[in-house]
Write an enzyme that holds these catalytic residues in place. Structure first.
Site, PDB file in Angstrom:
ATOM      1  N   CYS A   1      79.685  42.487  81.424  1.00 55.95           N
ATOM      2  CA  CYS A   1      79.966  41.837  80.141  1.00 55.95           C
ATOM      3  C   CYS A   1      78.745  41.898  79.225  1.00 55.95           C
ATOM      4  O   CYS A   1      78.751  41.327  78.137  1.00 55.95           O
ATOM      5  CB  CYS A   1      80.405  40.389  80.348  1.00 55.95           C
ATOM      6  SG  CYS A   1      79.182  39.363  81.194  1.00 55.95           S
TER       7      CYS A   1
ATOM      8  N   ASP B   1      80.698  42.193  89.445  1.00 51.98           N
ATOM      9  CA  ASP B   1      81.047  41.759  88.089  1.00 51.98           C
ATOM     10  C   ASP B   1      80.142  40.567  87.789  1.00 51.98           C
ATOM     11  O   ASP B   1      80.578  39.420  87.788  1.00 51.98           O
ATOM     12  CB  ASP B   1      82.529  41.365  88.035  1.00 51.98           C
ATOM     13  CG  ASP B   1      82.985  40.969  86.637  1.00 51.98           C
ATOM     14  OD1 ASP B   1      82.192  41.098  85.684  1.00 51.98           O
ATOM     15  OD2 ASP B   1      84.133  40.508  86.501  1.00 51.98           O
TER      16      ASP B   1
ATOM     17  N   TYR C   1      80.604  37.927  93.476  1.00 51.72           N
ATOM     18  CA  TYR C   1      81.060  37.164  92.303  1.00 51.72           C
ATOM     19  C   TYR C   1      82.573  37.319  92.097  1.00 51.72           C
ATOM     20  O   TYR C   1      83.019  37.714  91.024  1.00 51.72           O
ATOM     21  CB  TYR C   1      80.355  37.601  91.003  1.00 51.72           C
ATOM     22  CG  TYR C   1      78.894  37.959  91.084  1.00 51.72           C
ATOM     23  CD1 TYR C   1      77.913  36.987  90.975  1.00 51.72           C
ATOM     24  CD2 TYR C   1      78.493  39.286  91.235  1.00 51.72           C
ATOM     25  CE1 TYR C   1      76.565  37.326  91.019  1.00 51.72           C
ATOM     26  CE2 TYR C   1      77.150  39.625  91.281  1.00 51.72           C
ATOM     27  CZ  TYR C   1      76.188  38.643  91.169  1.00 51.72           C
ATOM     28  OH  TYR C   1      74.859  38.988  91.204  1.00 51.72           O
TER      29      TYR C   1
ATOM     30  N   GLN D   1      89.469  35.414  83.035  1.00 55.54           N
ATOM     31  CA  GLN D   1      89.337  36.461  82.028  1.00 55.54           C
ATOM     32  C   GLN D   1      90.035  36.002  80.747  1.00 55.54           C
ATOM     33  O   GLN D   1      91.212  35.649  80.776  1.00 55.54           O
ATOM     34  CB  GLN D   1      89.963  37.762  82.529  1.00 55.54           C
ATOM     35  CG  GLN D   1      89.217  38.397  83.695  1.00 55.54           C
ATOM     36  CD  GLN D   1      87.902  39.033  83.285  1.00 55.54           C
ATOM     37  OE1 GLN D   1      87.658  39.269  82.108  1.00 55.54           O
ATOM     38  NE2 GLN D   1      87.046  39.299  84.258  1.00 55.54           N
TER      39      GLN D   1
ATOM     40  N   ASN E   1      90.361  37.823  91.126  1.00 52.63           N
ATOM     41  CA  ASN E   1      90.993  38.674  90.118  1.00 52.63           C
ATOM     42  C   ASN E   1      90.976  40.148  90.508  1.00 52.63           C
ATOM     43  O   ASN E   1      92.025  40.800  90.582  1.00 52.63           O
ATOM     44  CB  ASN E   1      90.287  38.467  88.777  1.00 52.63           C
ATOM     45  CG  ASN E   1      90.905  39.249  87.642  1.00 52.63           C
ATOM     46  OD1 ASN E   1      92.084  39.120  87.350  1.00 52.63           O
ATOM     47  ND2 ASN E   1      90.111  40.069  86.981  1.00 52.63           N
TER      48      ASN E   1
ATOM     49  N   GLU F   1      82.463  44.883  76.783  1.00 54.27           N
ATOM     50  CA  GLU F   1      82.651  44.847  78.237  1.00 54.27           C
ATOM     51  C   GLU F   1      82.797  46.298  78.676  1.00 54.27           C
ATOM     52  O   GLU F   1      83.485  47.081  78.015  1.00 54.27           O
ATOM     53  CB  GLU F   1      83.905  44.051  78.597  1.00 54.27           C
ATOM     54  CG  GLU F   1      84.057  43.785  80.077  1.00 54.27           C
ATOM     55  CD  GLU F   1      84.001  42.297  80.415  1.00 54.27           C
ATOM     56  OE1 GLU F   1      84.170  41.985  81.600  1.00 54.27           O
ATOM     57  OE2 GLU F   1      83.778  41.480  79.511  1.00 54.27           O
TER      58      GLU F   1
ATOM     59  N   GLU G   1      81.980  34.165  96.610  1.00 57.51           N
ATOM     60  CA  GLU G   1      82.052  33.341  95.396  1.00 57.51           C
ATOM     61  C   GLU G   1      81.405  32.004  95.720  1.00 57.51           C
ATOM     62  O   GLU G   1      81.544  31.496  96.829  1.00 57.51           O
ATOM     63  CB  GLU G   1      83.499  33.153  94.941  1.00 57.51           C
ATOM     64  CG  GLU G   1      83.706  32.162  93.810  1.00 57.51           C
ATOM     65  CD  GLU G   1      82.908  32.492  92.552  1.00 57.51           C
ATOM     66  OE1 GLU G   1      82.282  31.570  91.998  1.00 57.51           O
ATOM     67  OE2 GLU G   1      82.888  33.670  92.134  1.00 57.51           O
TER      68      GLU G   1
END
Length: 366
Positions: free
Chosen positions: A324, A299, A218, A190, A223, A358, A239
């Site tokens: 995003c 995300d 994802y 990020q 995070n 975002e 991931e």
């Protein structure tokens, strides 16, 4: 806006424009007024990439104007962290008169943390040899003598030289608990750490009364999944990038979290596994049927969710979606709103003074 000047006096106006634009885009799906999370007005970017321009004896960072493509000299960059600005000057001073470090250098990438660690990557159009390593080691030692906690990396075609390591560890205060996140050079992180904290705390707040388990697609370096683990019995996360999976596994251990399982596979593959279309060796020892995932967190990249993943997430009572790109979010909502209602809406000003937005939505089954 220019790279060396931020129109901070216009911050409130540009944020208000984004709020109005998001509310208009979301109107077909929700009448909610967005919860708004402000960014610091300057020094908010924790990473930055610059091309290098060789002008006779002079050497400096440059960026390119997005409209005219003209070259812009950048000696300071107020959008970036104070540490990046300090390193920009120190790197130019250390490289300018050193042939081994300067010759065929075309780009420098900076990655920093709120905990004041940095990885600096130097990119070359030449083969890197022992002379380069010795010069880079001397530069690293000189930077550290100035009190800079920095690691240097050299990159060329099919070459990566780490003088000691290619990662740094970020420490973020999230809802009363310090979270440790390993960030690997050349992997996604990020960019706005202050905004990341606010996104994590918002996600925690909207899932505070959750039941069952959480599925995340994802997940990157973990995070969100690691921060959200405290709100769920168990977390299952996917991931595809190997460095991100390795960082996520480290972060699980560093944060003493025992209820998160990371699987290395694409969201599309996981959808096939969940639907029983295919079996994967990577899922051996993991019984997907044991998980009672009532919430799914996504995300996705700017392209949004593909149609198969859209269908898959509709099976969950709650969908937490960080986007995003609100345009692809709205495209996904054309399908998701058939089965779910937008119950929370947030705008995170991740990229001040730009068109980009975002946002986050919590969707609950009708």
């Amino acid at each position: 806006m220019t790279p060396e000047h931020l129109p901070t006096e216009q911050y409130d106006a540009q944020l208000a424009e984004k709020v109005a634009r998001l509310q208009s885009m979301m109107a077909p799906f929700s009448g909610l007024v967005p919860e708004v999370f402000r960014s610091p007005a300057s020094h908010y970017r924790m990473r930055a990439e610059f091309r290098l321009w060789h002008d006779g004896d002079d050497l400096y960072h440059i960026m390119f104007d997005q409209q005219t493509k003209s070259r812009i000299r950048v000696d300071s960059f107020p959008a970036a962290s104070q540490l990046i600005n300090t390193l920009m000057k120190a790197m130019i001073a250390g490289v300018r008169d050193n042939h081994a470090l300067r010759h065929k250098l075309f780009q420098i990438d900076y990655l920093t943390t709120l905990s004041n660690q940095a990885v600096v990557s130097l990119l070359y159009h030449k083969k890197l040899d022992e002379e380069w390593r010795e010069a880079a080691t001397a530069l690293r030692d000189a930077l550290r003598a100035q009190g800079l906690n920095v690691h240097l990396i050299g990159r060329a075609t099919k070459t990566k030289i780490e003088l000691d390591q290619d990662y740094i560890d970020e420490r973020l205060p999230v809802a009363g608990k310090e979270m440790i996140y390993r960030q690997v050079e050349n992997s996604f992180t990020q960019p706005n750490a202050a905004m990341n904290i606010q996104m994590l705390e918002w996600a925690l707040e909207v899932t505070k009364d959750s039941k069952g388990d959480l599925l995340e697609l994802y997940c990157g370096n973990g995070n969100f999944s690691l921060a959200l683990a405290r709100n769920f019995n168990r977390v299952l996360a996917t991931e595809i990038a190997k460095p991100s999976v390795a960082a996520a596994q480290y972060n699980i251990a560093a944060n003493h979290i025992d209820n998160v399982q990371i699987i290395r596979m694409a969201a599309e593959e996981f959808t096939q596994a969940m639907n029983g279309v295919r079996e994967f060796n990577r899922l051996q020892g993991i019984d997907l049927k044991r998980y009672q995932c009532e919430t799914i967190f996504v995300d996705p990249p700017r392209s949004g969710l593909d149609s198969e993943t859209e269908k898959m997430v509709q099976a969950y009572p709650r969908i937490l979606y960080i986007s995003c790109n609100p345009e692809t979010l709205c495209k996904n909502l054309e399908t998701l709103s058939q089965t779910h209602t937008v119950s929370r809406l947030a705008l995170f000003d991740q990229f001040p003074y730009t068109h980009h937005m975002e946002c986050g939505v919590l969707l609950t089954a009708k």
